[in-house]
Design a protein around this motif. Structure first.
Motif, mmCIF file in Angstrom:
data_model
loop_
_atom_site.group_PDB
_atom_site.id
_atom_site.type_symbol
_atom_site.label_atom_id
_atom_site.label_comp_id
_atom_site.label_asym_id
_atom_site.label_seq_id
_atom_site.Cartn_x
_atom_site.Cartn_y
_atom_site.Cartn_z
ATOM 1 N N ILE A 33 27.519 44.405 33.710
ATOM 2 C CA ILE A 33 27.159 43.306 34.611
ATOM 3 C C ILE A 33 27.954 42.061 34.238
ATOM 4 O O ILE A 33 27.975 41.661 33.071
ATOM 5 C CB ILE A 33 25.648 43.026 34.558
ATOM 6 C CG1 ILE A 33 24.901 44.195 35.199
ATOM 7 C CG2 ILE A 33 25.307 41.722 35.272
ATOM 8 C CD1 ILE A 33 23.400 44.064 35.160
ATOM 9 N N PRO A 34 28.639 41.434 35.180
ATOM 10 C CA PRO A 34 29.505 40.290 34.855
ATOM 11 C C PRO A 34 28.717 39.071 34.430
ATOM 12 O O PRO A 34 27.628 38.798 34.954
ATOM 13 C CB PRO A 34 30.258 40.035 36.162
ATOM 14 C CG PRO A 34 29.359 40.575 37.227
ATOM 15 C CD PRO A 34 28.680 41.775 36.620
ATOM 16 N N ILE A 35 29.311 38.327 33.494
ATOM 17 C CA ILE A 35 28.679 37.075 33.053
ATOM 18 C C ILE A 35 29.250 35.871 33.786
ATOM 19 O O ILE A 35 28.688 34.776 33.704
ATOM 20 C CB ILE A 35 28.831 36.874 31.533
ATOM 21 C CG1 ILE A 35 30.309 36.697 31.151
ATOM 22 C CG2 ILE A 35 28.196 38.016 30.766
ATOM 23 C CD1 ILE A 35 30.529 36.234 29.718
ATOM 24 N N GLN A 36 30.382 36.066 34.491
ATOM 25 C CA GLN A 36 30.991 34.933 35.187
ATOM 26 C C GLN A 36 31.834 35.411 36.360
ATOM 27 O O GLN A 36 32.279 36.561 36.411
ATOM 28 C CB GLN A 36 31.840 34.092 34.236
ATOM 29 C CG GLN A 36 33.018 34.814 33.632
ATOM 30 C CD GLN A 36 33.705 33.998 32.547
ATOM 31 O OE1 GLN A 36 33.111 33.148 31.900
ATOM 32 N NE2 GLN A 36 35.003 34.237 32.347
ATOM 33 N N VAL A 37 32.031 34.493 37.303
ATOM 34 C CA VAL A 37 32.948 34.680 38.421
ATOM 35 C C VAL A 37 34.089 33.698 38.234
ATOM 36 O O VAL A 37 33.864 32.510 37.985
ATOM 37 C CB VAL A 37 32.252 34.438 39.778
ATOM 38 C CG1 VAL A 37 33.257 34.542 40.923
ATOM 39 C CG2 VAL A 37 31.104 35.418 39.968
ATOM 40 N N VAL A 38 35.317 34.185 38.340
ATOM 41 C CA VAL A 38 36.511 33.357 38.157
ATOM 42 C C VAL A 38 37.295 33.347 39.459
ATOM 43 O O VAL A 38 37.688 34.401 39.963
ATOM 44 C CB VAL A 38 37.395 33.905 37.016
ATOM 45 C CG1 VAL A 38 38.657 33.056 36.879
ATOM 46 C CG2 VAL A 38 36.635 33.941 35.709
ATOM 47 N N SER A 39 37.513 32.170 40.015
ATOM 48 C CA SER A 39 38.281 32.059 41.254
ATOM 49 C C SER A 39 39.658 31.484 40.996
ATOM 50 O O SER A 39 39.791 30.365 40.488
ATOM 51 C CB SER A 39 37.562 31.189 42.284
ATOM 52 O OG SER A 39 38.383 31.037 43.444
ATOM 53 N N ASN A 40 40.678 32.256 41.351
ATOM 54 C CA ASN A 40 42.053 31.757 41.317
ATOM 55 C C ASN A 40 42.418 31.028 42.597
ATOM 56 O O ASN A 40 43.503 30.445 42.689
ATOM 57 C CB ASN A 40 43.024 32.926 41.110
ATOM 58 C CG ASN A 40 42.860 33.575 39.753
ATOM 59 O OD1 ASN A 40 42.571 32.904 38.768
ATOM 60 N ND2 ASN A 40 43.018 34.893 39.694
ATOM 61 N N ILE A 41 41.553 31.084 43.582
ATOM 62 C CA ILE A 41 41.797 30.452 44.884
ATOM 63 C C ILE A 41 41.187 29.059 44.865
ATOM 64 O O ILE A 41 39.979 28.884 44.670
ATOM 65 C CB ILE A 41 41.190 31.288 46.020
ATOM 66 C CG1 ILE A 41 41.774 32.706 45.999
ATOM 67 C CG2 ILE A 41 41.457 30.624 47.371
ATOM 68 C CD1 ILE A 41 41.135 33.645 47.007
ATOM 69 N N GLY A 42 42.019 28.061 45.087
ATOM 70 C CA GLY A 42 41.589 26.678 44.955
ATOM 71 C C GLY A 42 40.442 26.280 45.857
ATOM 72 O O GLY A 42 39.613 25.453 45.475
ATOM 73 N N CYS A 43 40.361 26.850 47.050
ATOM 74 C CA CYS A 43 39.334 26.399 47.996
ATOM 75 C C CYS A 43 37.931 26.787 47.557
ATOM 76 O O CYS A 43 36.949 26.268 48.098
ATOM 77 C CB CYS A 43 39.619 26.919 49.396
ATOM 78 S SG CYS A 43 39.383 28.690 49.611
#
Length: 379
Positions: A322-332
């Motif tokens: 189960i993930p502990i974080q969400v990482v967005s490479n998309i600036g918006c």
């Protein structure tokens, strides 16, 4: 933190010149500091111009020793046909060099399809801009240090603008906006900066005002100050969609569009390139609750999460994955929700393993450049 290269250049004493690299400068790739030397530590949002005329923006805070992860923003006219993407009809001009006398920009900068198209274009003509990142097992767009000629750091460009003898109307308005925000928030101008076309002196009267806030606490303080200024009708928000409405990062000042983002301070950068490896596992769709939002305003944006709720059978996970974080490479998708709020996410599950002690955790990445169906939606 990696002091890239290290890049050294003579201190610039010429009026209006604060880009580290200039034909008058000597570029040295060794770490010998003197009182006359400056070191560029690449930070997300720093802009640079390469010897091939490409204007690129630094991506993130972790970079290999000999290059910078970046995305392509402006393309010289003579290379336009190499990049088979839809271009804006408007063109730009940078400096006095013939190579950058006419520049084009992709209509959509950050789509997965365009990123792959850029990679193929670089592969055919400028392969030195590509780098196989062994920590991620994929090829990425970069700029070799030896190809970089000029660097524009937002906070330094604000100092340059403040000392400009005869600013034009848009430059004057930019200074007025920065002064208004600094006074209302109490955040000093030394923790603010400008980027975009104004910072590069390639703006037109219709250009927007882009500014930067350095540091997590400063960003939250400025965010609250802007809300107060909106309540007092000194500024206004504009939003073209629900993401922009949630972020509240675009507005108008005296009829001119402004927008702002955040950049980490050096002491907020906790990891270096190569400290972790990232293995993509599977696409996921789920809902989760944000439990920590201290890095959601940056790029990459990091949302610490809890209460993982899969939205389809293939998103069911064993407890340890189960993930502990969400990482967005998309600036918006920066700063779209705060701690305690829920988000709906589509992205790729990654196994993250330390190269120091083999510890493992899992995260979900939005903006892998492999799918257009990746997102973070506030609920």
């Amino acid at each position: 933190m990696n002091k890239i290269g290290c890049f050294l250049a003579q201190t610039c004493l010429l009026s209006g010149c604060n880009s580290f690299f200039n034909p008058l400068f000597t570029l040295i790739l060794r770490c010998i500091q003197t009182e006359e030397a400056q070191i560029w530590t690449p930070m997300d949002g720093d802009t640079f111009v390469t010897k091939d005329g490409f204007i690129m923006n630094t991506f993130g805070y972790e970079h290999p020793n000999d290059r910078v992860f970046a995305f392509l923003k402006y393309i010289p006219a003579q290379y336009k046909q190499l990049f088979n993407v839809e271009m804006l009809t408007r063109t730009w001009k940078f400096g006095t060099c013939e190579l950058t006398n006419q520049l084009f920009r992709a209509e959509k900068l950050y789509t997965a399809k365009n990123y792959q198209t850029f990679i193929e274009a670089f592969r055919k003509t400028f392969p030195n801009y590509l780098y196989f990142d062994q920590t991620r097992g994929k090829e990425l767009i970069t700029a070799p240090l030896e190809a970089i000629e000029q660097v524009f750091v937002p906070k330094d460009r604000l100092v340059w603008l403040q000392n400009l003898k005869n600013p034009d109307k848009l430059q004057t308005m930019t200074l007025q906006l920065i002064d208004l925000i600094s006074k209302e928030s109490g955040v000093p101008c030394s923790d603010l900066g400008i980027h975009g076309s104004i910072a590069l002196e390639m703006h037109a009267p219709e250009s927007d005002i882009d500014f930067v806030v350095y540091g997590t606490s400063n960003f939250r303080i400025v965010e609250d100050a802007i809300q107060r200024l909106v309540n007092e009708n000194k500024l206004s928000y504009i939003a073209g969609n629900r993401i922009e409405a949630a972020r509240k990062f675009v507005g108008k000042f005296q009829g001119k569009i402004w927008m702002y983002n955040a950049t980490k301070k050096p002491d907020e950068i906790k990891t270096q390139f190569g400290e972790y490896t990232y293995t993509p596992l599977a696409p996921l769709r789920f809902i989760a609750t944000i439990c920590n939002d201290t890095e959601t305003m940056y790029r990459p944006a990091i949302y610490r999460i809890s209460n993982y709720q899969p939205q389809e059978n293939q998103s069911e996970l064993d407890l340890e994955k189960i993930p502990i974080q969400v990482v967005s490479n998309i600036g918006c998708y920066r700063n779209v929700a705060r701690a305690g709020q829920q988000i709906k996410v589509a992205g790729t599950l990654e196994k993250v393993q330390s190269t120091r002690n083999d510890s493992v955790f899992y995260q979900v990445v939005v903006g892998t450049a492999t799918s257009e169906e990746e997102y973070i939606w506030p609920l």
